[in-house]
Design a protein around this motif. Structure first.
Motif, mmCIF file in Angstrom:
data_model
loop_
_atom_site.group_PDB
_atom_site.id
_atom_site.type_symbol
_atom_site.label_atom_id
_atom_site.label_comp_id
_atom_site.label_asym_id
_atom_site.label_seq_id
_atom_site.Cartn_x
_atom_site.Cartn_y
_atom_site.Cartn_z
ATOM 1 N N LEU A 58 1.969 -3.308 -10.842
ATOM 2 C CA LEU A 58 2.472 -1.860 -10.727
ATOM 3 C C LEU A 58 1.301 -1.009 -11.740
ATOM 4 O O LEU A 58 0.819 -1.524 -12.756
ATOM 5 N N ALA A 59 0.874 -0.012 -11.112
ATOM 6 C CA ALA A 59 0.059 0.878 -11.844
ATOM 7 C C ALA A 59 0.891 1.857 -12.658
ATOM 8 O O ALA A 59 0.257 2.432 -13.601
ATOM 9 N N SER A 60 2.160 2.454 -12.041
ATOM 10 C CA SER A 60 2.976 3.123 -12.998
ATOM 11 C C SER A 60 3.390 2.353 -14.437
ATOM 12 O O SER A 60 3.402 1.367 -14.385
ATOM 13 N N ALA A 61 4.133 3.114 -15.074
ATOM 14 C CA ALA A 61 4.438 2.807 -16.492
ATOM 15 C C ALA A 61 5.919 2.187 -16.469
ATOM 16 O O ALA A 61 6.724 2.567 -16.795
ATOM 17 N N THR A 62 5.713 1.011 -15.328
ATOM 18 C CA THR A 62 6.845 0.355 -14.901
ATOM 19 C C THR A 62 7.106 -1.109 -15.727
ATOM 20 O O THR A 62 5.951 -1.924 -15.414
ATOM 21 N N ALA A 236 0.579 3.454 -4.449
ATOM 22 C CA ALA A 236 0.516 4.779 -4.479
ATOM 23 C C ALA A 236 -0.693 5.059 -3.373
ATOM 24 O O ALA A 236 -1.505 4.438 -3.340
ATOM 25 N N GLY A 237 -0.570 6.301 -2.717
ATOM 26 C CA GLY A 237 -1.781 6.360 -1.981
ATOM 27 C C GLY A 237 -1.698 5.627 -0.487
ATOM 28 O O GLY A 237 -2.615 5.677 0.602
ATOM 29 N N THR A 238 -0.835 4.825 -0.463
ATOM 30 C CA THR A 238 -0.465 4.224 0.914
ATOM 31 C C THR A 238 0.757 4.514 1.751
ATOM 32 O O THR A 238 1.739 5.193 1.118
ATOM 33 N N THR A 254 11.148 6.303 -6.419
ATOM 34 C CA THR A 254 10.110 6.553 -6.717
ATOM 35 C C THR A 254 9.422 6.685 -8.141
ATOM 36 O O THR A 254 10.273 7.062 -9.078
ATOM 37 N N LEU A 255 8.321 5.897 -8.202
ATOM 38 C CA LEU A 255 7.626 5.804 -9.607
ATOM 39 C C LEU A 255 6.291 6.598 -9.660
ATOM 40 O O LEU A 255 5.269 5.865 -9.188
ATOM 41 N N ALA A 256 6.302 7.524 -10.359
ATOM 42 C CA ALA A 256 5.057 8.411 -10.386
ATOM 43 C C ALA A 256 3.996 7.709 -11.369
ATOM 44 O O ALA A 256 4.426 7.033 -12.160
ATOM 45 N N LEU A 257 2.772 7.990 -10.774
ATOM 46 C CA LEU A 257 1.601 7.356 -11.655
ATOM 47 C C LEU A 257 1.337 8.426 -12.654
ATOM 48 O O LEU A 257 1.620 9.633 -12.612
ATOM 49 N N PRO A 258 0.979 8.053 -13.841
ATOM 50 C CA PRO A 258 0.196 9.041 -14.641
ATOM 51 C C PRO A 258 -0.823 9.794 -13.912
ATOM 52 O O PRO A 258 -1.698 9.496 -13.085
ATOM 53 N N ARG A 259 -0.823 11.050 -14.387
ATOM 54 C CA ARG A 259 -1.705 12.014 -13.704
ATOM 55 C C ARG A 259 -3.281 11.567 -13.464
ATOM 56 O O ARG A 259 -3.812 11.628 -12.260
#
Length: 265
Positions: A58-62, A236-238, A254-259
């Motif tokens: 994952l790319a989010s801070a998970t 994200a983005g898919t 929902t796991l938001a990505l860093p900006r």
């Protein structure tokens, strides 16, 4: 803490698109082959446990997307959260969510939010197994420590009140005012047989757990079969089209990505 992993245990499957780039499904897995863990958070007895995804997928801070189960009378020991925010979402069974020493009765659909600074645990008070979905994410200060070379000390926020929702009743739960990290929302998606929907977000990853039913998820030519106790994480983005083959109930986080990561995607 010791673990006993059966020979059938399988690591999470991470599909990739052509060219070695991550595919739309960052991980796909079921609870089959879960490990047996003894002494979770200092408690006696056993817990069945499976990790579906973490920082590698994952790319989010998970920190982790996991499943756990304890038998009748079992306990997931009380422990303090000093660096992460965590949800417990009860899938099956009944028990008590222990929050700062106070028990709260929980059952299927109970969603408990634990912010840093609080102590939590879970006890099975019924005659059947107690299963729950776990997602643990990094609070912003913790993420800053792990992603930079600066010597930042996040500290421990003061304790708050227990935040427990009935997700089957509320349908959608926002974490505003409780969490400050990437975990923004938990919702239930229910489809009748033959119905379709689309899941995806431009600036967030989605963790999806199949609570009941059967279906199929398709994205960018990749198909994932959905059945009870399957967990899928979507990049994200898919976007993924989901078709219900039988009545289908999904839990979606929902796991938001860093900006910066969201802008780059």
């Amino acid at each position: 803490m010791t673990t006993e992993a059966p020979t059938s245990q399988r690591a999470p499957v991470t599909p990739h698109a052509a060219g070695g780039r991550p595919g739309p499904f960052r991980s796909i897995g079921t609870v089959a082959g879960a490990a047996t863990v003894y002494g979770v958070h200092g408690a006696s007895g056993r817990t069945h446990w499976k990790c579906f995804a973490g920082r590698r997928q994952l790319a989010s801070a998970t920190e982790a997307v996991e499943w756990a189960s304890i038998p009748p009378g079992g306990l997931s020991g009380e422990h303090r959260h000093t660096r992460t925010e965590e949800i417990y979402l009860v899938l099956r069974g009944h028990g008590e969510f222990l929050f700062n020493g106070t028990p709260h009765r929980v059952g299927p659909g109970s969603l408990a939010l634990t912010a840093p600074g609080n102590v939590h645990g879970l006890r099975n008070t019924a005659g059947t197994d107690l299963d729950w979905w776990v997602i643990e994410t990094l609070a912003p200060a913790t993420h800053a420590v792990l992603s930079t070379t600066d010597h930042i000390h996040p500290g421990v926020p003061p304790m708050g009140d227990a935040v427990i929702h009935d997700l089957f009743k509320d349908r959608t739960v926002r974490t505003d005012g409780v969490f400050t990290g990437p975990l923004r929302q938990v919702e239930v998606v229910e489809l009748d047989a033959g119905q379709r929907t689309v899941l995806g977000a431009a600036d967030a990853e989605l963790a999806v757990f199949v609570h009941s039913g059967e279906g199929r998820a398709t994205a960018d030519g990749t198909t994932a079969d959905l059945s009870s106790d399957t967990c899928v994480t979507l990049g994200a983005g898919t976007s993924s089209g989901v078709q219900a083959l039988t009545p289908l109930r999904l839990f979606v986080v929902t796991l938001a990505l860093p900006r910066r990561s969201a802008e780059a995607s």
